[in-house]
Design a protein around this motif. Structure first.
Motif, PDB file in Angstrom:
ATOM      1  N   LEU A  55       0.746  -1.295   0.156  1.00 18.92           N
ATOM      2  CA  LEU A  55      -0.090  -0.046  -0.061  1.00 18.92           C
ATOM      3  C   LEU A  55       0.879   1.189   0.038  1.00 18.92           C
ATOM      4  CD1 LEU A  55      -2.515  -1.413   2.679  1.00 18.92           C
ATOM      5  CD2 LEU A  55      -3.084  -1.066   0.158  1.00 18.92           C
ATOM      6  N   ILE A  56       2.113   1.177   0.694  1.00 21.07           N
ATOM      7  CA  ILE A  56       2.731   2.338   0.691  1.00 21.07           C
ATOM      8  C   ILE A  56       3.392   2.668  -0.650  1.00 21.07           C
ATOM      9  CG2 ILE A  56       5.159   3.046   1.631  1.00 21.07           C
ATOM     10  CD1 ILE A  56       4.343   1.623   4.230  1.00 21.07           C
ATOM     11  N   LEU A  57       3.670   1.694  -1.364  1.00 23.54           N
ATOM     12  CA  LEU A  57       4.262   1.807  -2.711  1.00 23.54           C
ATOM     13  C   LEU A  57       3.205   2.473  -3.792  1.00 23.54           C
ATOM     14  CD1 LEU A  57       6.832  -1.234  -3.036  1.00 23.54           C
ATOM     15  CD2 LEU A  57       7.236   1.406  -2.649  1.00 23.54           C
ATOM     16  N   ASP A  58       2.183   2.356  -3.376  1.00 20.70           N
ATOM     17  CA  ASP A  58       0.947   2.883  -4.346  1.00 20.70           C
ATOM     18  C   ASP A  58       0.921   4.465  -3.898  1.00 20.70           C
ATOM     19  OD1 ASP A  58      -1.158   3.682  -5.691  1.00 20.70           O
ATOM     20  OD2 ASP A  58      -2.453   1.900  -5.392  1.00 20.70           O
ATOM     21  N   PRO A  59       1.254   5.517  -4.655  1.00 14.26           N
ATOM     22  CA  PRO A  59       1.125   6.926  -4.495  1.00 14.26           C
ATOM     23  C   PRO A  59      -0.195   7.232  -3.946  1.00 14.26           C
ATOM     24  CG  PRO A  59       1.641   6.745  -6.607  1.00 14.26           C
ATOM     25  CD  PRO A  59       1.695   5.187  -6.095  1.00 14.26           C
ATOM     26  N   HIS A  60      -1.396   6.593  -4.419  1.00 12.66           N
ATOM     27  CA  HIS A  60      -2.808   7.133  -4.417  1.00 12.66           C
ATOM     28  C   HIS A  60      -3.399   6.339  -3.444  1.00 12.66           C
ATOM     29  CE1 HIS A  60      -2.629   8.856  -8.440  1.00 12.66           C
ATOM     30  NE2 HIS A  60      -2.138   7.799  -8.953  1.00 12.66           N
TER      31      HIS A  60
ATOM     32  N   CYS B 282       9.323   2.822   3.031  1.00 10.84           N
ATOM     33  CA  CYS B 282       8.574   4.128   3.246  1.00 10.84           C
ATOM     34  C   CYS B 282       9.170   5.137   2.725  1.00 10.84           C
ATOM     35  CB  CYS B 282       8.672   4.126   4.884  1.00 10.84           C
ATOM     36  SG  CYS B 282       7.593   2.826   5.820  1.00 10.84           S
ATOM     37  N   GLY B 283      10.501   5.383   2.531  1.00 11.01           N
ATOM     38  CA  GLY B 283      11.091   6.454   1.795  1.00 11.01           C
ATOM     39  C   GLY B 283      10.614   6.546   0.437  1.00 11.01           C
ATOM     40  N   ARG B 284      10.491   5.447  -0.182  1.00  6.77           N
ATOM     41  CA  ARG B 284      10.339   5.153  -1.637  1.00  6.77           C
ATOM     42  C   ARG B 284       8.961   5.746  -1.700  1.00  6.77           C
ATOM     43  NH1 ARG B 284      11.164  -0.189  -3.767  1.00  6.77           N
ATOM     44  NH2 ARG B 284      13.520   0.412  -2.918  1.00  6.77           N
ATOM     45  N   GLY B 285       8.094   5.386  -0.813  1.00  7.21           N
ATOM     46  CA  GLY B 285       6.623   5.716  -0.751  1.00  7.21           C
ATOM     47  C   GLY B 285       6.327   7.009  -0.547  1.00  7.21           C
ATOM     48  N   ARG B 286       7.203   7.740   0.143  1.00 11.58           N
ATOM     49  CA  ARG B 286       7.054   9.343   0.399  1.00 11.58           C
ATOM     50  C   ARG B 286       7.485  10.140  -0.864  1.00 11.58           C
ATOM     51  NH1 ARG B 286       6.618  13.148   4.509  1.00 11.58           N
ATOM     52  NH2 ARG B 286       7.570  14.992   4.092  1.00 11.58           N
ATOM     53  N   ALA B 287       8.593   9.780  -1.456  1.00 18.33           N
ATOM     54  CA  ALA B 287       8.823  10.241  -2.792  1.00 18.33           C
ATOM     55  C   ALA B 287       7.957  10.074  -3.929  1.00 18.33           C
ATOM     56  CB  ALA B 287      10.272   9.702  -3.231  1.00 18.33           C
TER      57      ALA B 287
ATOM     58  N   THR C 113       0.124  13.578  -3.607  1.00 16.15           N
ATOM     59  CA  THR C 113      -0.658  12.962  -2.797  1.00 16.15           C
ATOM     60  C   THR C 113      -0.487  12.704  -1.490  1.00 16.15           C
ATOM     61  OG1 THR C 113       0.094  10.678  -3.627  1.00 16.15           O
ATOM     62  CG2 THR C 113      -2.010  11.567  -4.731  1.00 16.15           C
ATOM     63  N   LEU C 114       0.513  13.661  -1.092  1.00 10.72           N
ATOM     64  CA  LEU C 114       0.919  13.356   0.363  1.00 10.72           C
ATOM     65  C   LEU C 114       0.111  14.334   1.507  1.00 10.72           C
ATOM     66  CD1 LEU C 114       3.647  12.044   1.923  1.00 10.72           C
ATOM     67  CD2 LEU C 114       4.739  14.409   1.806  1.00 10.72           C
ATOM     68  N   THR C 115      -0.617  13.751   2.059  1.00 16.29           N
ATOM     69  CA  THR C 115      -1.611  14.434   2.975  1.00 16.29           C
ATOM     70  C   THR C 115      -1.309  14.240   4.486  1.00 16.29           C
ATOM     71  OG1 THR C 115      -3.027  12.794   2.616  1.00 16.29           O
ATOM     72  CG2 THR C 115      -3.186  14.321   1.010  1.00 16.29           C
ATOM     73  N   GLY C 116      -2.265  14.954   5.238  1.00 23.85           N
ATOM     74  CA  GLY C 116      -2.334  14.548   6.560  1.00 23.85           C
ATOM     75  C   GLY C 116      -1.133  14.692   7.298  1.00 23.85           C
ATOM     76  N   HIS C 117      -0.934  13.759   8.165  1.00 24.00           N
ATOM     77  CA  HIS C 117       0.287  13.891   9.207  1.00 24.00           C
ATOM     78  C   HIS C 117       1.619  13.844   8.529  1.00 24.00           C
ATOM     79  CE1 HIS C 117       2.363  12.937  13.059  1.00 24.00           C
ATOM     80  NE2 HIS C 117       3.386  12.166  12.056  1.00 24.00           N
TER      81      HIS C 117
END
Length: 708
Positions: A347-352, A573-578, A585-589
């Motif tokens: 799920l982390i590796l899906d940017p959506h 997790c770093g790849r998912g943030r990038a 699509t980076l939102t919230g916390h």
């Protein structure tokens, strides 16, 4: 044609009809059936004829037959020598009994006339010694004459004939004295998987009768790191019974039950009595950890099944998350957190995808996920529990909003009031796949802090349980995925109303079969799946029961999960943030926005429903009274008496423990007469519902006094 033979005038069709005819296609309604050639008809007969040996029907079968023949030829000298040796021993023993007149002596002993027959026995013994001597001298004379006439070949022929006779006499037969040692060596699996060995194993395990046999569908062949064979059981025998008694069959085959994989053959080529067996050469779950495949990909689609592990046959097992939910249970230090991070990584590796990550344990296990989580909580203090509650309330309101927005979408975009890949990736609609991942969920579910919900008193833990139940039941259709992990898989920790709606289950090693059933489902141990039998050394090995709604065609399977330590987890997790930063699509916390959305608590309480456990305060009752009330529902006011056997079967609990716990709550079993299904009336032990209602009132009164 007219009477004179001249053609009659035919009216010319209109141009419109001509145009329609010229633009049409000529369709032959009768399907053309290709005619088989003589060679094709011969091959069909060859493949289906029972008169043609199986070894001549395919290249694979011929190869296996040649291998079997080679093994037979290689083993033949040793088998002949050993059979001749056994025959010699058996022949000497038989001659000794004959010359000592054991048969006559035994008959005299049984008739109690041994003393009277002593002289006859002695005379018969001397006569048989004389016969033996005469036969020996005659045989020696024949050999001497043959040697004089024909030379050494005569002796070789006589010796060969004697050896063959002894080998035939010494072949292994059940029940023949002297053919087998009293204490044989250790049992081991015949590595060629001889069909007779398999039949005897099924008989020893009492899966077939002594007069029944198996039908070989596919001959035993080495498949990967083990032997595979497919058999048909006798009529009325079921593959489900073989799976249930896997441990007994493994004992009969002299292998560990973890090495034996039994599957029912389903689909077009299978039926209820067709069984596939695979026996590993060694422990299939030993060896170095397996690398997580998603470490080598830049991006993943949450709609695709996520690599989860490999089964005993080294086949990859993928886990579908959309449309379902997941419960992971295990005792400490068995790989629960590592297993939970595998679906989270996909799920982390899906940017959506949007993530709600709550860690009830604290520490570094989920710290890296803070960089991608829309909502993140780490800790077990009361402020952390309240934050989890608020985030779940927010998500329940989001589910309500999604259903309302979907109802207004065009049928082309949302044809079935369910989320689609296009809807989940449309940023304008703002309905992405949203996952709620809670590690050590028992920390939040067991919190005893009192809270007023919908005008009635409850606990914050019970409220969180109801929120999760709502999300698990109503959320999948709008893209909500719930993943829960706990090291206390018992009925007191995870309420039955929540467990009942969790679709997929994964159980690593637990303490006993009851905990295994709580994770995997009721009576799964009776179907051959018990996580308490897993070895402590098998870290990350568990029983996966996939959701049938995701297309899985197996009840459950034993899986060794992939291994992803903290450094690789931080890389994911770093790849998912990038990916989210690039897609916007980076939102919230993760984006520094912890502002809680405005939510109407009354609307959330209404969404949970008047039958919710929070609103009628059943979940605040002690166990097992809470489970009893939950099971009876409205019948607690309609029925007068409930048999103990019914409650034990419904709650899947241990009878002695259940009786003691109910007694401590003031409910003592009584005897009453009840009518059975066949109309007969019998006396059984159970509980009067009036006593149950009284115990409920007393428990609520005591809790209200504690709250004051």
């Amino acid at each position: 044609m007219n009477e004179q033979g001249e053609p009659l005038p035919v009216p010319r069709p209109s141009s419109e009809v001509e145009s329609a005819i010229f633009d049409a296609e000529l369709v032959d309604d009768a399907a053309s059936v290709p005619k088989l050639t003589r060679w094709q008809r011969f091959m069909n007969w060859w493949q289906r004829s029972p008169r043609v040996p199986t070894a001549l029907k395919s290249r694979k079968a011929a190869k296996q037959a040649l291998l079997d023949l080679l093994l037979f030829v290689v083993h033949l000298p040793w088998r002949f020598v050993s059979a001749a040796g056994r025959g010699t021993v058996a022949a000497v023993r038989a001659w000794r009994r004959w010359v000592q007149v054991h048969d006559y002596r035994d008959a005299a002993e049984q008739s109690e006339k041994l003393a009277d027959k002593f002289i006859e026995i002695r005379e018969l013994t001397l006569f048989r010694w004389k016969v033996t001597g005469t036969a020996g001298l005659a045989s020696a004379a024949v050999l001497v004459v043959a040697y004089v006439l024909y030379g050494a070949p005569a002796l070789w022929a006589a010796g060969g004939l004697a050896a063959a006779s002894l080998a035939i006499f010494g072949r292994r037969k059940e029940g023949s004295p002297g053919r087998k040692p009293v204490l044989s060596g250790p049992r081991s699996l015949t590595w060629t998987m001889d069909p007779q060995v398999l039949v005897e194993a099924f008989r020893d395990a009492k899966l077939i009768g002594k007069d029944e046999s198996l039908r070989l569908v596919e001959r035993a062949a080495h498949d990967g790191s083990g032997w595979a064979v497919t058999v048909d059981l006798p009529a009325t025998r079921k593959a489900a019974d073989v799976i249930k008694h896997r441990e007994a069959l493994a004992s009969a085959l002299a292998v560990d039950e973890l090495q034996l994989i039994i599957e029912r053959v389903r689909g077009r080529g299978g039926h209820a009595g067709r069984v596939f067996l695979w026996v590993a050469d060694a422990d299939p779950y030993a060896g170095p950890p397996m690398r997580f495949p998603l470490l080598d990909v830049e991006q993943w689609d949450a709609w695709r099944a996520i690599p989860f592990g490999r089964d005993a046959r080294n086949r990859r097992v993928d886990l579908q998350l959309v449309w379902t939910s997941l419960l992971i249970g295990a005792i400490p230090r068995q790989g629960k957190t590592f297993s939970t991070r595998l679906p989270a990584a996909g799920l982390i590796l899906d940017p959506h995808a949007r993530l709600y990550v709550f860690d009830g344990k604290g520490g570094k296990d989920w710290e890296a996920a803070e960089a991608v989580a829309h909502r993140f909580v780490c800790g077990d203090e009361i402020e952390h529990v309240e934050a989890v509650r608020d985030h779940l309330v927010e998500l329940v309101a989001e589910v309500q909003s999604r259903y309302a927005r979907m109802s207004r979408l065009d049928d082309d975009i949302c044809p079935e009031s369910k989320i689609t890949p296009a809807i989940s990736r449309d940023t304008d609609l703002d309905m992405p796949i949203t996952a709620v991942i809670i590690d050590e969920v028992q920390v939040y579910l067991e919190n005893p802090a009192r809270e007023d919900v919908g005008g009635k008193k409850s606990t914050i833990g019970a409220y969180i349980a109801d929120l999760l139940t709502y999300l698990t039941r109503k959320g999948p259709a709008v893209g909500i995925v719930v993943i829960l992990a706990t090291q206390r898989p018992d009925s007191n920790t995870i309420p039955s109303r929540l467990r009942a709606v969790l679709g997929s289950r994964f159980a690593l090693r637990v303490m006993d079969w009851r905990d295994s059933n709580i994770v995997l489902g009721e009576q799964m141990n009776t179907r051959g799946f018990d996580a308490s039998t897993l070895l402590p050394s098998h870290k990350g090995v568990g029983i996966l029961r996939p959701d049938s709604e995701t297309g899985a065609d197996t009840i459950a399977t034993l899986v060794r999960t992939f291994f992803m330590p903290n450094p690789e987890w931080r890389t994911i997790c770093g790849r998912g943030r990038a990916l989210r930063e690039a897609a916007g699509t980076l939102t919230g916390h993760a984006a520094g926005d912890d502002l809680q959305q405005a939510v109407d608590p009354a609307a959330v309480a209404k969404a949970l429903g008047s039958g919710s456990e929070v609103l009628d305060d059943r979940s605040a009752l002690p166990e097992p009274l809470s489970s009893v009330v939950d099971y009876l529902g409205d019948d607690i006011d309609r029925r007068d008496f409930v048999p103990t056997a019914e409650l034990i079967d419904a709650l899947d609990t241990e009878p002695t423990l259940f009786g003691r716990q109910m007694g401590e709550l003031g409910c003592q079993p009584r005897r009453a007469r009840v009518a059975s299904e066949d109309g007969t009336v019998r006396q059984v032990r159970g509980y009067y519902t009036a006593d149950l209602r009284e115990a409920v009132d007393e428990a609520r009164t005591a809790q209200e006094k504690e709250g004051e």
